[in-house]
Motif scaffolding. Sequence first.
Motif, PDB file in Angstrom:
ATOM      1  N   LEU A 106      12.417 -15.947  59.644  1.00 49.60           N
ATOM      2  CA  LEU A 106      12.193 -14.533  59.365  1.00 49.60           C
ATOM      3  C   LEU A 106      11.226 -13.923  60.370  1.00 49.60           C
ATOM      4  CD1 LEU A 106      12.493 -12.058  57.474  1.00 49.60           C
ATOM      5  CD2 LEU A 106      10.598 -12.991  56.141  1.00 49.60           C
ATOM      6  N   GLN A 107      10.169 -14.639  60.719  1.00 46.15           N
ATOM      7  CA  GLN A 107       9.155 -14.103  61.622  1.00 46.15           C
ATOM      8  C   GLN A 107       9.726 -13.754  62.987  1.00 46.15           C
ATOM      9  OE1 GLN A 107       6.121 -13.095  60.872  1.00 46.15           O
ATOM     10  NE2 GLN A 107       6.553 -13.690  58.746  1.00 46.15           N
ATOM     11  N   ASP A 108      10.797 -14.428  63.378  1.00 46.56           N
ATOM     12  CA  ASP A 108      11.410 -14.139  64.680  1.00 46.56           C
ATOM     13  C   ASP A 108      12.108 -12.788  64.693  1.00 46.56           C
ATOM     14  OD1 ASP A 108      10.568 -16.588  65.621  1.00 46.56           O
ATOM     15  OD2 ASP A 108      12.456 -17.614  65.170  1.00 46.56           O
ATOM     16  N   GLU A 109      12.442 -12.249  63.511  1.00 48.04           N
ATOM     17  CA  GLU A 109      13.228 -11.021  63.448  1.00 48.04           C
ATOM     18  C   GLU A 109      12.552  -9.901  62.671  1.00 48.04           C
ATOM     19  OE1 GLU A 109      16.830 -12.379  61.586  1.00 48.04           O
ATOM     20  OE2 GLU A 109      17.716 -12.948  63.507  1.00 48.04           O
ATOM     21  N   ILE A 110      11.366 -10.153  62.142  1.00 49.35           N
ATOM     22  CA  ILE A 110      10.792  -9.248  61.152  1.00 49.35           C
ATOM     23  C   ILE A 110      10.468  -7.856  61.703  1.00 49.35           C
ATOM     24  CG2 ILE A 110       8.329  -9.792  61.463  1.00 49.35           C
ATOM     25  CD1 ILE A 110       8.279 -10.030  58.325  1.00 49.35           C
ATOM     26  N   ASP A 111      10.261  -7.738  63.009  1.00 52.11           N
ATOM     27  CA  ASP A 111       9.946  -6.431  63.582  1.00 52.11           C
ATOM     28  C   ASP A 111      11.191  -5.582  63.820  1.00 52.11           C
ATOM     29  OD1 ASP A 111       7.223  -6.937  63.603  1.00 52.11           O
ATOM     30  OD2 ASP A 111       7.267  -7.855  65.591  1.00 52.11           O
ATOM     31  N   ASP A 112      12.358  -6.205  63.778  1.00 51.09           N
ATOM     32  CA  ASP A 112      13.614  -5.495  63.987  1.00 51.09           C
ATOM     33  C   ASP A 112      14.206  -5.153  62.626  1.00 51.09           C
ATOM     34  OD1 ASP A 112      16.064  -4.497  64.668  1.00 51.09           O
ATOM     35  OD2 ASP A 112      16.823  -6.335  65.614  1.00 51.09           O
ATOM     36  N   PHE A 113      14.057  -3.905  62.213  1.00 47.79           N
ATOM     37  CA  PHE A 113      14.464  -3.533  60.863  1.00 47.79           C
ATOM     38  C   PHE A 113      15.931  -3.809  60.594  1.00 47.79           C
ATOM     39  CE2 PHE A 113      16.113  -0.439  57.780  1.00 47.79           C
ATOM     40  CZ  PHE A 113      15.384  -0.838  56.669  1.00 47.79           C
ATOM     41  N   GLU A 114      16.806  -3.519  61.559  1.00 52.37           N
ATOM     42  CA  GLU A 114      18.231  -3.726  61.340  1.00 52.37           C
ATOM     43  C   GLU A 114      18.565  -5.190  61.120  1.00 52.37           C
ATOM     44  OE1 GLU A 114      20.439  -1.395  60.729  1.00 52.37           O
ATOM     45  OE2 GLU A 114      18.773   0.011  60.914  1.00 52.37           O
ATOM     46  N   SER A 115      17.732  -6.093  61.622  1.00 51.04           N
ATOM     47  CA  SER A 115      17.973  -7.526  61.436  1.00 51.04           C
ATOM     48  C   SER A 115      17.590  -8.000  60.038  1.00 51.04           C
ATOM     49  CB  SER A 115      17.193  -8.337  62.479  1.00 51.04           C
ATOM     50  OG  SER A 115      17.657  -8.059  63.784  1.00 51.04           O
ATOM     51  N   VAL A 116      16.691  -7.244  59.383  1.00 48.97           N
ATOM     52  CA  VAL A 116      16.199  -7.708  58.076  1.00 48.97           C
ATOM     53  C   VAL A 116      16.599  -6.801  56.921  1.00 48.97           C
ATOM     54  CG1 VAL A 116      14.232  -8.878  59.131  1.00 48.97           C
ATOM     55  CG2 VAL A 116      13.976  -6.516  58.326  1.00 48.97           C
ATOM     56  N   ARG A 117      17.231  -5.656  57.195  1.00 49.46           N
ATOM     57  CA  ARG A 117      17.501  -4.699  56.117  1.00 49.46           C
ATOM     58  C   ARG A 117      18.362  -5.288  55.012  1.00 49.46           C
ATOM     59  NH1 ARG A 117      19.930   0.674  57.423  1.00 49.46           N
ATOM     60  NH2 ARG A 117      20.509   0.650  55.217  1.00 49.46           N
ATOM     61  N   ASP A 118      19.318  -6.171  55.372  1.00 53.40           N
ATOM     62  CA  ASP A 118      20.184  -6.763  54.351  1.00 53.40           C
ATOM     63  C   ASP A 118      19.468  -7.810  53.504  1.00 53.40           C
ATOM     64  OD1 ASP A 118      22.245  -5.174  55.197  1.00 53.40           O
ATOM     65  OD2 ASP A 118      23.229  -6.721  56.390  1.00 53.40           O
ATOM     66  N   LEU A 119      18.251  -8.182  53.905  1.00 57.24           N
ATOM     67  CA  LEU A 119      17.466  -9.145  53.127  1.00 57.24           C
ATOM     68  C   LEU A 119      16.593  -8.473  52.081  1.00 57.24           C
ATOM     69  CD1 LEU A 119      16.207 -11.483  56.022  1.00 57.24           C
ATOM     70  CD2 LEU A 119      18.150 -11.887  54.485  1.00 57.24           C
ATOM     71  N   LEU A 120      16.451  -7.154  52.171  1.00 60.86           N
ATOM     72  CA  LEU A 120      15.561  -6.449  51.255  1.00 60.86           C
ATOM     73  C   LEU A 120      16.124  -6.436  49.835  1.00 60.86           C
ATOM     74  CD1 LEU A 120      14.449  -3.385  53.414  1.00 60.86           C
ATOM     75  CD2 LEU A 120      13.220  -5.524  53.002  1.00 60.86           C
ATOM     76  N   ALA A 121      15.244  -6.613  48.868  1.00 60.21           N
ATOM     77  CA  ALA A 121      15.622  -6.596  47.457  1.00 60.21           C
ATOM     78  C   ALA A 121      14.402  -6.181  46.641  1.00 60.21           C
ATOM     79  CB  ALA A 121      16.139  -7.970  47.019  1.00 60.21           C
ATOM     80  N   ILE A 122      14.581  -6.092  45.325  1.00 62.41           N
ATOM     81  CA  ILE A 122      13.499  -5.729  44.415  1.00 62.41           C
ATOM     82  C   ILE A 122      13.297  -6.863  43.426  1.00 62.41           C
ATOM     83  CG2 ILE A 122      12.659  -4.093  42.686  1.00 62.41           C
ATOM     84  CD1 ILE A 122      12.922  -2.888  45.447  1.00 62.41           C
ATOM     85  N   ARG A 123      12.056  -7.285  43.273  1.00 63.98           N
ATOM     86  CA  ARG A 123      11.707  -8.278  42.263  1.00 63.98           C
ATOM     87  C   ARG A 123      10.816  -7.618  41.216  1.00 63.98           C
ATOM     88  NH1 ARG A 123       7.438 -13.347  43.010  1.00 63.98           N
ATOM     89  NH2 ARG A 123       7.341 -13.919  40.804  1.00 63.98           N
ATOM     90  N   LEU A 124      11.146  -7.784  39.943  1.00 63.75           N
ATOM     91  CA  LEU A 124      10.274  -7.313  38.865  1.00 63.75           C
ATOM     92  C   LEU A 124       9.198  -8.362  38.628  1.00 63.75           C
ATOM     93  CD1 LEU A 124      12.640  -5.694  36.227  1.00 63.75           C
ATOM     94  CD2 LEU A 124      11.615  -4.708  38.271  1.00 63.75           C
ATOM     95  N   TRP A 125       7.956  -7.903  38.555  1.00 68.05           N
ATOM     96  CA  TRP A 125       6.838  -8.827  38.617  1.00 68.05           C
ATOM     97  C   TRP A 125       5.658  -8.236  37.851  1.00 68.05           C
ATOM     98  CZ3 TRP A 125       4.915 -10.608  44.138  1.00 68.05           C
ATOM     99  CH2 TRP A 125       4.096 -11.736  44.016  1.00 68.05           C
ATOM    100  N   ALA A 126       5.077  -9.009  36.946  1.00 68.72           N
ATOM    101  CA  ALA A 126       3.812  -8.604  36.315  1.00 68.72           C
ATOM    102  C   ALA A 126       2.703  -8.925  37.309  1.00 68.72           C
ATOM    103  CB  ALA A 126       3.618  -9.355  35.002  1.00 68.72           C
ATOM    104  N   LEU A 127       2.538  -8.053  38.264  1.00 69.81           N
ATOM    105  CA  LEU A 127       1.725  -8.320  39.452  1.00 69.81           C
ATOM    106  C   LEU A 127       0.230  -8.221  39.172  1.00 69.81           C
ATOM    107  CD1 LEU A 127       2.187  -8.860  42.506  1.00 69.81           C
ATOM    108  CD2 LEU A 127       2.101  -6.396  42.856  1.00 69.81           C
ATOM    109  N   GLU A 128      -0.514  -9.223  39.662  1.00 71.02           N
ATOM    110  CA  GLU A 128      -1.968  -9.214  39.522  1.00 71.02           C
ATOM    111  C   GLU A 128      -2.561  -8.034  40.303  1.00 71.02           C
ATOM    112  OE1 GLU A 128      -0.117 -11.650  40.631  1.00 71.02           O
ATOM    113  OE2 GLU A 128      -0.642 -13.586  39.712  1.00 71.02           O
ATOM    114  N   PRO A 129      -3.564  -7.348  39.739  1.00 72.27           N
ATOM    115  CA  PRO A 129      -4.133  -6.157  40.393  1.00 72.27           C
ATOM    116  C   PRO A 129      -4.602  -6.407  41.816  1.00 72.27           C
ATOM    117  CG  PRO A 129      -4.921  -6.302  38.142  1.00 72.27           C
ATOM    118  CD  PRO A 129      -4.157  -7.573  38.407  1.00 72.27           C
ATOM    119  N   GLU A 130      -5.158  -7.593  42.087  1.00 75.46           N
ATOM    120  CA  GLU A 130      -5.697  -7.853  43.421  1.00 75.46           C
ATOM    121  C   GLU A 130      -4.617  -7.943  44.492  1.00 75.46           C
ATOM    122  OE1 GLU A 130      -5.567 -11.886  41.226  1.00 75.46           O
ATOM    123  OE2 GLU A 130      -6.076  -9.790  40.793  1.00 75.46           O
ATOM    124  N   LEU A 131      -3.358  -8.129  44.095  1.00 74.16           N
ATOM    125  CA  LEU A 131      -2.275  -8.235  45.073  1.00 74.16           C
ATOM    126  C   LEU A 131      -1.610  -6.894  45.359  1.00 74.16           C
ATOM    127  CD1 LEU A 131      -0.444 -11.512  43.925  1.00 74.16           C
ATOM    128  CD2 LEU A 131      -2.066 -11.236  45.810  1.00 74.16           C
TER     129      LEU A 131
END
Length: 309
Positions: A106-131
Amino acid sequence: MSNWEKTFGKRELPTPPAWVNFFSPQQWQDFRQIVQRYLKNLGLPVRPENQGFVVLADYAGWTKDTRIGLSSLAQKCYAHPQSQWLAVITDHFEAMHKGFENEVLLQDEIDDFESVRDLLAIRLWALEPELREKLIYREDLQDVCSVLVFDLPTTIRSVSSDEAAAWGKSNEELFAIALENLRGRELRLTEHELDDGINVLAITGDDFLIGSQSLLLEHYPQCLGRFGTLVAVPNRHVVLCYPINEPIALEAWTSMLPVVEGMYLNGPGSISNQVFWYDNGTFTHLPHSQEQQSVRLSPPSTFLTTFQE
């Protein structure tokens, strides 16, 4: 009986903390010992923290200060005979380690949005405030964060604020793309009868992001009622829906609560033990409280007036 027990009585084991309250004291001790022994055998230097461990040094692909949460692993173990716990723990950490390999690619492509756009998703998470300040999220369901993530072959990895800023896209654009990517996942839609003849629909699957399908209910017409829908997302593998077409929403809500609580406690990947009212694209929290042997419902006035019209 040991000499210690003969002299001083049987030693009391510590009570499991709230996040693993499904374990007995003996199971909690056994679980901790198996995990600690496994990590020690890996040669992985860690220190305990509230709900898991923190990695202390770079070691064999593990990065220093990596947080290893154990709540989902504990739920997985609890669902299996104790004789299988070591195998469950081994599979869990091997999958986590494979995730590091995904991260390198992933790090090899992370700056190229078109290379990673299909990897984007949503996770539901009871997220800790510090994060929260480090990530991209919004709150569609009360006390549950909808977090922007990369859906990699063997792991789910959150998108940092810095990474998203480099793409020059608004959060609204990113969430729209991520939600579109969630469509068409492999899942099951089944009907189940609860108490009092109440039938609910369950969206289920092995995908870690099934819970996020709650954000796509408009694409599930079977789940939409005349007066909206009662919705629960107890863990990452299920969304429960009750389409409200008749004025019995309070009875349905009451019937759903113990089922939701059980699924939330058993996991894996617990999200919320609450029920929400979905109507016209908005989720409204439906509060409840346990009072001795009964449940007290505290529906907002908008909920009562809408479905009783």
